[in-house]
Design a protein around this motif. Structure first.
Motif, PDB file in Angstrom:
ATOM      1  N   ARG A 149       0.839  -1.198   0.000  1.00  0.00           N
ATOM      2  CA  ARG A 149       0.000   0.000   0.000  1.00  0.00           C
ATOM      3  C   ARG A 149       0.880   1.257   0.000  1.00  0.00           C
ATOM      4  N   ILE A 150       1.959   1.234   0.784  1.00  0.00           N
ATOM      5  CA  ILE A 150       2.891   2.357   0.827  1.00  0.00           C
ATOM      6  C   ILE A 150       3.505   2.595  -0.553  1.00  0.00           C
ATOM      7  N   ALA A 151       3.853   1.527  -1.251  1.00  0.00           N
ATOM      8  CA  ALA A 151       4.425   1.671  -2.600  1.00  0.00           C
ATOM      9  C   ALA A 151       3.431   2.377  -3.529  1.00  0.00           C
ATOM     10  N   ARG A 152       2.135   2.068  -3.402  1.00  0.00           N
ATOM     11  CA  ARG A 152       1.133   2.754  -4.225  1.00  0.00           C
ATOM     12  C   ARG A 152       1.023   4.225  -3.841  1.00  0.00           C
ATOM     13  N   GLN A 153       1.114   4.528  -2.549  1.00  0.00           N
ATOM     14  CA  GLN A 153       1.069   5.928  -2.112  1.00  0.00           C
ATOM     15  C   GLN A 153       2.264   6.698  -2.679  1.00  0.00           C
ATOM     16  N   GLN A 154       3.431   6.066  -2.708  1.00  0.00           N
ATOM     17  CA  GLN A 154       4.619   6.709  -3.279  1.00  0.00           C
ATOM     18  C   GLN A 154       4.449   6.929  -4.784  1.00  0.00           C
ATOM     19  N   THR A 155       3.887   5.954  -5.468  1.00  0.00           N
ATOM     20  CA  THR A 155       3.616   6.088  -6.905  1.00  0.00           C
ATOM     21  C   THR A 155       2.669   7.251  -7.156  1.00  0.00           C
ATOM     22  N   LEU A 156       1.636   7.369  -6.332  1.00  0.00           N
ATOM     23  CA  LEU A 156       0.679   8.465  -6.475  1.00  0.00           C
ATOM     24  C   LEU A 156       1.358   9.812  -6.256  1.00  0.00           C
ATOM     25  N   LEU A 157       2.171   9.920  -5.214  1.00  0.00           N
ATOM     26  CA  LEU A 157       2.841  11.187  -4.946  1.00  0.00           C
ATOM     27  C   LEU A 157       3.752  11.581  -6.114  1.00  0.00           C
ATOM     28  N   LYS A 158       4.496  10.627  -6.662  1.00  0.00           N
ATOM     29  CA  LYS A 158       5.354  10.914  -7.824  1.00  0.00           C
ATOM     30  C   LYS A 158       4.516  11.400  -9.006  1.00  0.00           C
ATOM     31  N   ALA A 159       3.384  10.750  -9.242  1.00  0.00           N
ATOM     32  CA  ALA A 159       2.517  11.139 -10.360  1.00  0.00           C
ATOM     33  C   ALA A 159       1.937  12.538 -10.125  1.00  0.00           C
ATOM     34  N   MET A 160       1.581  12.838  -8.889  1.00  0.00           N
ATOM     35  CA  MET A 160       1.038  14.161  -8.575  1.00  0.00           C
ATOM     36  C   MET A 160       2.093  15.244  -8.776  1.00  0.00           C
ATOM     37  N   LEU A 161       3.320  14.972  -8.352  1.00  0.00           N
ATOM     38  CA  LEU A 161       4.410  15.934  -8.550  1.00  0.00           C
ATOM     39  C   LEU A 161       4.677  16.144 -10.042  1.00  0.00           C
ATOM     40  N   ALA A 162       4.703  15.041 -10.796  1.00  0.00           N
ATOM     41  CA  ALA A 162       4.949  15.130 -12.248  1.00  0.00           C
ATOM     42  C   ALA A 162       3.832  15.891 -12.964  1.00  0.00           C
ATOM     43  N   ALA A 163       2.603  15.765 -12.453  1.00  0.00           N
ATOM     44  CA  ALA A 163       1.464  16.446 -13.068  1.00  0.00           C
ATOM     45  C   ALA A 163       1.340  17.893 -12.643  1.00  0.00           C
ATOM     46  N   GLY A 164       2.187  18.320 -11.697  1.00  0.00           N
ATOM     47  CA  GLY A 164       2.148  19.701 -11.253  1.00  0.00           C
ATOM     48  C   GLY A 164       0.987  20.032 -10.331  1.00  0.00           C
ATOM     49  N   VAL A 165       0.521  19.038  -9.571  1.00  0.00           N
ATOM     50  CA  VAL A 165      -0.577  19.289  -8.610  1.00  0.00           C
ATOM     51  C   VAL A 165      -0.112  20.342  -7.615  1.00  0.00           C
ATOM     52  N   ASP A 166      -0.983  21.315  -7.354  1.00  0.00           N
ATOM     53  CA  ASP A 166      -0.676  22.406  -6.426  1.00  0.00           C
ATOM     54  C   ASP A 166      -0.908  21.912  -4.999  1.00  0.00           C
ATOM     55  N   PHE A 167       0.160  21.798  -4.225  1.00  0.00           N
ATOM     56  CA  PHE A 167       0.059  21.319  -2.849  1.00  0.00           C
ATOM     57  C   PHE A 167      -0.176  22.460  -1.858  1.00  0.00           C
ATOM     58  N   ALA A 168      -0.265  23.684  -2.352  1.00  0.00           N
ATOM     59  CA  ALA A 168      -0.478  24.817  -1.455  1.00  0.00           C
ATOM     60  C   ALA A 168      -1.846  24.713  -0.795  1.00  0.00           C
TER      61      ALA A 168
END
Length: 168
Positions: A149-168
């Protein structure tokens, strides 16, 4: 400085943590802490520490397990849901993943379950599918683990960063 970031599995300050990440701001690194690690200090899993004694108990438990953090940010479930509202991201899927998932994300799986699946080569995640990707643990027909499950969370975070999701 190391900071712990935790997400509660319910919208209640007496809830268990569902995700715990140690953030090392100097090294710019993240370390996921498996929620099922045993905490001798609390005689329970580390994900119960916040429910037992709030931030001080979680920080003490993490320190005992070798993850010393000087501060903590803890988000209730509603805050994490609000942060992910409107997010749409595509994650790679290497093999078909089948899980049992609760009928409602905040209810125990023992009260009822449904099968969810993620299929190669990729899945577009938004809304409930995002939360299923983050939280599904019980695999259909084979053993699952919190590490998977942690590996999937890491994959999601990488995809969000690559997509430019605004974390503000």
């Amino acid at each position: 400085m190391k900071l712990a970031v935790a997400v509660l599995d319910r919208d209640d300050w007496r809830s268990n943590t569902d995700i715990i990440v140690a953030v090392d701001t100097r090294r710019r690194s993240l370390t996921w802490i498996p929620r099922d690690l045993w905490s001798p200090r609390h005689a329970d899993r580390i994900n119960r520490a916040f429910a037992i004694g709030g931030g001080p108990a979680l920080l003490a438990g993490l320190r005992e397990l070798g993850f010393p953090c000087r501060g903590l940010i803890c988000l209730r479930r509603r805050a994490s849901e609000a942060a992910l509202e409107g997010v749409r991201v595509t994650v790679p899927v290497g093999e078909r993943l089948d899980f049992w998932y609760p009928l409602h994300p905040t209810r125990p799986i023992e009260e009822g379950r449904k099968q969810i699946s993620f299929a190669p080569p990729a899945e577009e995640l938004t809304g409930e599918r995002l939360h299923q990707w983050i939280g599904a643990r019980m695999m259909v027909g084979r053993a699952g683990s919190d590490l998977f499950r942690i590996a999937r969370q890491q994959t999601l975070l990488k995809a969000m960063l690559a997509a430019g999701v605004d974390f503000a």
